[in-house]
Design a protein around this motif. Structure first.
Motif, PDB file in Angstrom:
ATOM      1  N   GLU A 204       0.845  -1.213   0.000  1.00  0.00           N
ATOM      2  CA  GLU A 204       0.000   0.000   0.000  1.00  0.00           C
ATOM      3  C   GLU A 204       0.870   1.249   0.000  1.00  0.00           C
ATOM      4  OE1 GLU A 204      -3.462   0.716   2.659  1.00  0.00           O
ATOM      5  OE2 GLU A 204      -3.200  -1.417   3.120  1.00  0.00           O
ATOM      6  N   LEU A 205       1.926   1.178   0.807  1.00  0.00           N
ATOM      7  CA  LEU A 205       2.826   2.318   0.915  1.00  0.00           C
ATOM      8  C   LEU A 205       3.565   2.542  -0.403  1.00  0.00           C
ATOM      9  CD1 LEU A 205       3.655   4.343   3.026  1.00  0.00           C
ATOM     10  CD2 LEU A 205       5.457   2.787   3.770  1.00  0.00           C
ATOM     11  N   ALA A 206       4.026   1.447  -1.009  1.00  0.00           N
ATOM     12  CA  ALA A 206       4.743   1.564  -2.282  1.00  0.00           C
ATOM     13  C   ALA A 206       3.830   2.154  -3.356  1.00  0.00           C
ATOM     14  CB  ALA A 206       5.263   0.196  -2.718  1.00  0.00           C
ATOM     15  N   VAL A 207       2.583   1.728  -3.355  1.00  0.00           N
ATOM     16  CA  VAL A 207       1.635   2.251  -4.342  1.00  0.00           C
ATOM     17  C   VAL A 207       1.406   3.751  -4.099  1.00  0.00           C
ATOM     18  CG1 VAL A 207      -0.813   2.185  -5.015  1.00  0.00           C
ATOM     19  CG2 VAL A 207       0.514   0.069  -4.923  1.00  0.00           C
ATOM     20  N   ALA A 208       1.365   4.145  -2.829  1.00  0.00           N
ATOM     21  CA  ALA A 208       1.197   5.575  -2.514  1.00  0.00           C
ATOM     22  C   ALA A 208       2.414   6.362  -3.010  1.00  0.00           C
ATOM     23  CB  ALA A 208       1.005   5.770  -1.013  1.00  0.00           C
ATOM     24  N   VAL A 209       3.601   5.823  -2.792  1.00  0.00           N
ATOM     25  CA  VAL A 209       4.824   6.505  -3.241  1.00  0.00           C
ATOM     26  C   VAL A 209       4.819   6.611  -4.767  1.00  0.00           C
ATOM     27  CG1 VAL A 209       7.348   6.267  -3.443  1.00  0.00           C
ATOM     28  CG2 VAL A 209       6.236   5.850  -1.236  1.00  0.00           C
ATOM     29  N   ALA A 228       8.415   1.828 -18.378  1.00  0.00           N
ATOM     30  CA  ALA A 228       7.364   2.729 -18.854  1.00  0.00           C
ATOM     31  C   ALA A 228       6.309   2.779 -17.755  1.00  0.00           C
ATOM     32  CB  ALA A 228       6.767   2.176 -20.137  1.00  0.00           C
ATOM     33  N   LEU A 229       5.855   3.992 -17.452  1.00  0.00           N
ATOM     34  CA  LEU A 229       4.877   4.117 -16.370  1.00  0.00           C
ATOM     35  C   LEU A 229       3.497   3.694 -16.854  1.00  0.00           C
ATOM     36  CD1 LEU A 229       5.962   7.563 -14.881  1.00  0.00           C
ATOM     37  CD2 LEU A 229       6.769   5.271 -14.288  1.00  0.00           C
ATOM     38  N   ASN A 230       2.734   3.154 -15.933  1.00  0.00           N
ATOM     39  CA  ASN A 230       1.351   2.787 -16.225  1.00  0.00           C
ATOM     40  C   ASN A 230       0.463   3.692 -15.382  1.00  0.00           C
ATOM     41  OD1 ASN A 230      -1.225   1.281 -15.917  1.00  0.00           O
ATOM     42  ND2 ASN A 230      -0.133  -0.189 -17.193  1.00  0.00           N
ATOM     43  N   GLU A 231      -0.675   4.072 -15.915  1.00  0.00           N
ATOM     44  CA  GLU A 231      -1.560   4.964 -15.164  1.00  0.00           C
ATOM     45  C   GLU A 231      -1.905   4.391 -13.781  1.00  0.00           C
ATOM     46  OE1 GLU A 231      -5.474   6.683 -16.647  1.00  0.00           O
ATOM     47  OE2 GLU A 231      -3.999   7.046 -18.243  1.00  0.00           O
ATOM     48  N   THR A 236       2.445  -0.254 -12.319  1.00  0.00           N
ATOM     49  CA  THR A 236       3.827   0.242 -12.387  1.00  0.00           C
ATOM     50  C   THR A 236       4.702  -0.525 -11.404  1.00  0.00           C
ATOM     51  OG1 THR A 236       3.070   2.442 -13.040  1.00  0.00           O
ATOM     52  CG2 THR A 236       5.286   2.308 -12.135  1.00  0.00           C
ATOM     53  N   LEU A 237       4.139  -0.786 -10.221  1.00  0.00           N
ATOM     54  CA  LEU A 237       4.889  -1.576  -9.227  1.00  0.00           C
ATOM     55  C   LEU A 237       5.231  -2.958  -9.790  1.00  0.00           C
ATOM     56  CD1 LEU A 237       6.020  -1.921  -6.332  1.00  0.00           C
ATOM     57  CD2 LEU A 237       3.721  -2.582  -5.598  1.00  0.00           C
ATOM     58  N   GLU A 238       4.285  -3.526 -10.512  1.00  0.00           N
ATOM     59  CA  GLU A 238       4.547  -4.838 -11.135  1.00  0.00           C
ATOM     60  C   GLU A 238       5.697  -4.742 -12.146  1.00  0.00           C
ATOM     61  OE1 GLU A 238       0.231  -7.128 -10.891  1.00  0.00           O
ATOM     62  OE2 GLU A 238       0.666  -5.909 -12.661  1.00  0.00           O
ATOM     63  N   GLU A 239       5.693  -3.643 -12.902  1.00  0.00           N
ATOM     64  CA  GLU A 239       6.781  -3.416 -13.873  1.00  0.00           C
ATOM     65  C   GLU A 239       8.130  -3.344 -13.162  1.00  0.00           C
ATOM     66  OE1 GLU A 239       6.795  -3.154 -17.178  1.00  0.00           O
ATOM     67  OE2 GLU A 239       4.643  -3.526 -17.332  1.00  0.00           O
ATOM     68  N   ILE A 240       8.123  -2.605 -12.045  1.00  0.00           N
ATOM     69  CA  ILE A 240       9.371  -2.447 -11.283  1.00  0.00           C
ATOM     70  C   ILE A 240       9.818  -3.805 -10.747  1.00  0.00           C
ATOM     71  CG2 ILE A 240      10.383  -1.414  -9.187  1.00  0.00           C
ATOM     72  CD1 ILE A 240       8.492   1.018  -9.678  1.00  0.00           C
ATOM     73  N   CYS A 241       8.836  -4.573 -10.299  1.00  0.00           N
ATOM     74  CA  CYS A 241       9.099  -5.894  -9.744  1.00  0.00           C
ATOM     75  C   CYS A 241       9.835  -6.767 -10.774  1.00  0.00           C
ATOM     76  CB  CYS A 241       7.765  -6.524  -9.351  1.00  0.00           C
ATOM     77  SG  CYS A 241       7.906  -8.064  -8.474  1.00  0.00           S
ATOM     78  N   ILE A 242       9.369  -6.698 -12.006  1.00  0.00           N
ATOM     79  CA  ILE A 242       9.988  -7.491 -13.071  1.00  0.00           C
ATOM     80  C   ILE A 242      11.353  -6.895 -13.447  1.00  0.00           C
ATOM     81  CG2 ILE A 242       9.748  -8.195 -15.503  1.00  0.00           C
ATOM     82  CD1 ILE A 242       6.606  -8.216 -14.791  1.00  0.00           C
ATOM     83  N   ALA A 243      11.369  -5.558 -13.613  1.00  0.00           N
ATOM     84  CA  ALA A 243      12.626  -4.910 -14.010  1.00  0.00           C
ATOM     85  C   ALA A 243      13.735  -5.183 -13.002  1.00  0.00           C
ATOM     86  CB  ALA A 243      12.401  -3.403 -14.166  1.00  0.00           C
ATOM     87  N   MET A 255       6.014  -9.250  -4.946  1.00  0.00           N
ATOM     88  CA  MET A 255       5.560  -7.857  -4.872  1.00  0.00           C
ATOM     89  C   MET A 255       5.968  -7.181  -3.565  1.00  0.00           C
ATOM     90  SD  MET A 255       4.201  -7.109  -7.716  1.00  0.00           S
ATOM     91  CE  MET A 255       2.970  -5.815  -7.589  1.00  0.00           C
ATOM     92  N   MET A 256       6.043  -7.966  -2.500  1.00  0.00           N
ATOM     93  CA  MET A 256       6.429  -7.375  -1.229  1.00  0.00           C
ATOM     94  C   MET A 256       7.881  -6.887  -1.269  1.00  0.00           C
ATOM     95  SD  MET A 256       4.062  -6.866   0.466  1.00  0.00           S
ATOM     96  CE  MET A 256       2.692  -7.199   1.445  1.00  0.00           C
ATOM     97  N   ARG A 257       8.728  -7.695  -1.889  1.00  0.00           N
ATOM     98  CA  ARG A 257      10.136  -7.301  -1.993  1.00  0.00           C
ATOM     99  C   ARG A 257      10.257  -6.045  -2.857  1.00  0.00           C
ATOM    100  NH1 ARG A 257      13.915 -11.493  -4.467  1.00  0.00           N
ATOM    101  NH2 ARG A 257      15.276  -9.963  -5.448  1.00  0.00           N
ATOM    102  N   ALA A 258       9.526  -6.037  -3.964  1.00  0.00           N
ATOM    103  CA  ALA A 258       9.559  -4.865  -4.843  1.00  0.00           C
ATOM    104  C   ALA A 258       9.038  -3.626  -4.093  1.00  0.00           C
ATOM    105  CB  ALA A 258       8.717  -5.125  -6.084  1.00  0.00           C
ATOM    106  N   SER A 259       8.013  -3.826  -3.271  1.00  0.00           N
ATOM    107  CA  SER A 259       7.433  -2.710  -2.520  1.00  0.00           C
ATOM    108  C   SER A 259       8.456  -2.126  -1.555  1.00  0.00           C
ATOM    109  CB  SER A 259       6.222  -3.182  -1.703  1.00  0.00           C
ATOM    110  OG  SER A 259       5.232  -3.680  -2.573  1.00  0.00           O
ATOM    111  N   ARG A 260       9.121  -3.027  -0.830  1.00  0.00           N
ATOM    112  CA  ARG A 260      10.121  -2.546   0.134  1.00  0.00           C
ATOM    113  C   ARG A 260      11.258  -1.822  -0.585  1.00  0.00           C
ATOM    114  NH1 ARG A 260       8.859  -7.537   2.643  1.00  0.00           N
ATOM    115  NH2 ARG A 260      10.642  -8.495   1.586  1.00  0.00           N
ATOM    116  N   LEU A 261      11.604  -2.328  -1.744  1.00  0.00           N
ATOM    117  CA  LEU A 261      12.675  -1.712  -2.534  1.00  0.00           C
ATOM    118  C   LEU A 261      12.314  -0.268  -2.927  1.00  0.00           C
ATOM    119  CD1 LEU A 261      15.347  -2.519  -4.329  1.00  0.00           C
ATOM    120  CD2 LEU A 261      13.674  -2.440  -6.175  1.00  0.00           C
TER     121      LEU A 261
END
Ligand code: G4P
Length: 283
Positions: A204-209, A228-231, A236-243, A255-261
């Motif tokens: 939730e916090l990562a999505v807010a950021v 590339a950003l998604n609306e 977008t978090l999923e994209e970051i997770c993969i990248a 997703m949790m690891r990506a969020s903390r990152l």
């Protein structure tokens, strides 16, 4: 999001602050330059109403230069003496002594007229948890650590750090409780890490950021993660997770690891210098 709230702690902190403030002429209030108002406790105006006041925009290294300049102007307009600081690197520290003298000019003049010369200004540092109070005291008092006070027989004596003949600092900072007046303020406090992470969901916090950055600093986000950003911020978090290849076994996105990152990168300034709120919102 749900934030925990401890009225007991607040009452105790307030009582201690009221006691300590009786001992000082000047209050040095630290706020976080990324959220100068949300990281401020409005009760300080009541506690410090008969005191001289200096406000420090700490962690100025993590905030946008434009934001720092606008906030400096905002506080000056309100009659406060203000300075940008990076307590970690000691930046802006040397300007504080002259600022303190300027802020307390009235007292110094008054003393002089009464024939009291060189009575040091007594000051205390206050701010919400994690704003950098201890780091600041170390940077400010650093070498000049002559401690006074705590005389034998005085059980509850306060420790004072004598910086020079003009200034003494209470060695323990006053802890202000964060303001929890709205969802928005709570969210910003969580983003910078002023609220216990255990009570907030990392995603939730990562999505807010991400949501904030997509809106206000999209380039910084794209550059950091080469995506590339998604609306939709979650996408977008999923994209970051993969990248960033945050995977569980079998390439399942973690997703949790990506969020903390993302949250960690934001807090440490790796995404860039970012200001989360501007004065226009707080007129
Ligand atoms: P507090 O007394 O108000 O609770 O705060 P404290 O000094 O413990 O500082 C909290 C964190 O903020 C520390 O990081 C500290 O290094 C960092 N900090 C303080 N001032 C500044 C600043 O001006 N800029 C930046 N970028 N950071 C600052 P930490 O991760 O908890 O510890 P450490 O990594 O420094 O060991």
């Amino acid at each position: 999001m749900n934030y925990q709230w401890y009225p007991g702690h607040m009452t105790k902190a307030k009582r201690m602050m009221q006691e300590d403030s009786k001992l000082v002429d000047l209050i040095i209030e630290l706020v976080d330059a990324r959220i100068p108002m949300s990281s401020r406790n409005p009760d300080i105006d009541e506690i410090g109403k008969n005191k001289f006041r200096v406000i420090l925009l700490n962690k100025a290294d993590l905030a946008d230069d434009r934001g720092n300049a606008l906030w400096t102007g905002y506080f000056k307009e309100k009659g406060l003496f203000v300075q940008e600081v990076n307590a970690r690197l000691g930046k802006g520290i040397k300007n504080i002594q002259p600022l303190v003298q300027e802020a307390c000019r009235e007292k110094i003049e008054r003393d002089r007229k009464r024939g009291i010369i060189n009575r040091p200004v007594r000051a205390m540092v206050v701010g919400i948890p994690n704003v950098g109070k201890s780091t600041f005291i170390n940077a400010f008092a650093g070498r000049a650590c002559t401690k006074t006070g705590n005389k034998p027989g005085v059980t509850k004596g306060k420790q004072w750090i004598r910086l020079n003949k003009n200034l003494e600092l209470l060695d323990t900072p006053g802890i202000l409780w964060p303001r929890f007046e709205s969802q928005k303020v709570g969210e910003r406090l969580a983003m910078i890490g002023s609220i216990n992470d255990e009570i907030i969901h990392a995603d939730e916090l990562a999505v807010a950021v991400i949501g904030f950055l997509q809106d206000k600093y999209p380039k910084l986000l794209e550059e950091r993660y080469q995506i590339a950003l998604n609306e939709n911020a979650y996408k977008t978090l999923e994209e970051i997770c993969i990248a960033k290849r945050c995977f569980l076994k079998g390439e399942t996105p973690d997703m949790m690891r990506a969020s903390r990152l993302v949250v960690e990168d934001f807090r440490s300034g790796k995404i860039g210098k970012i200001t989360l709120e501007y004065p226009e919102e707080w007129q």
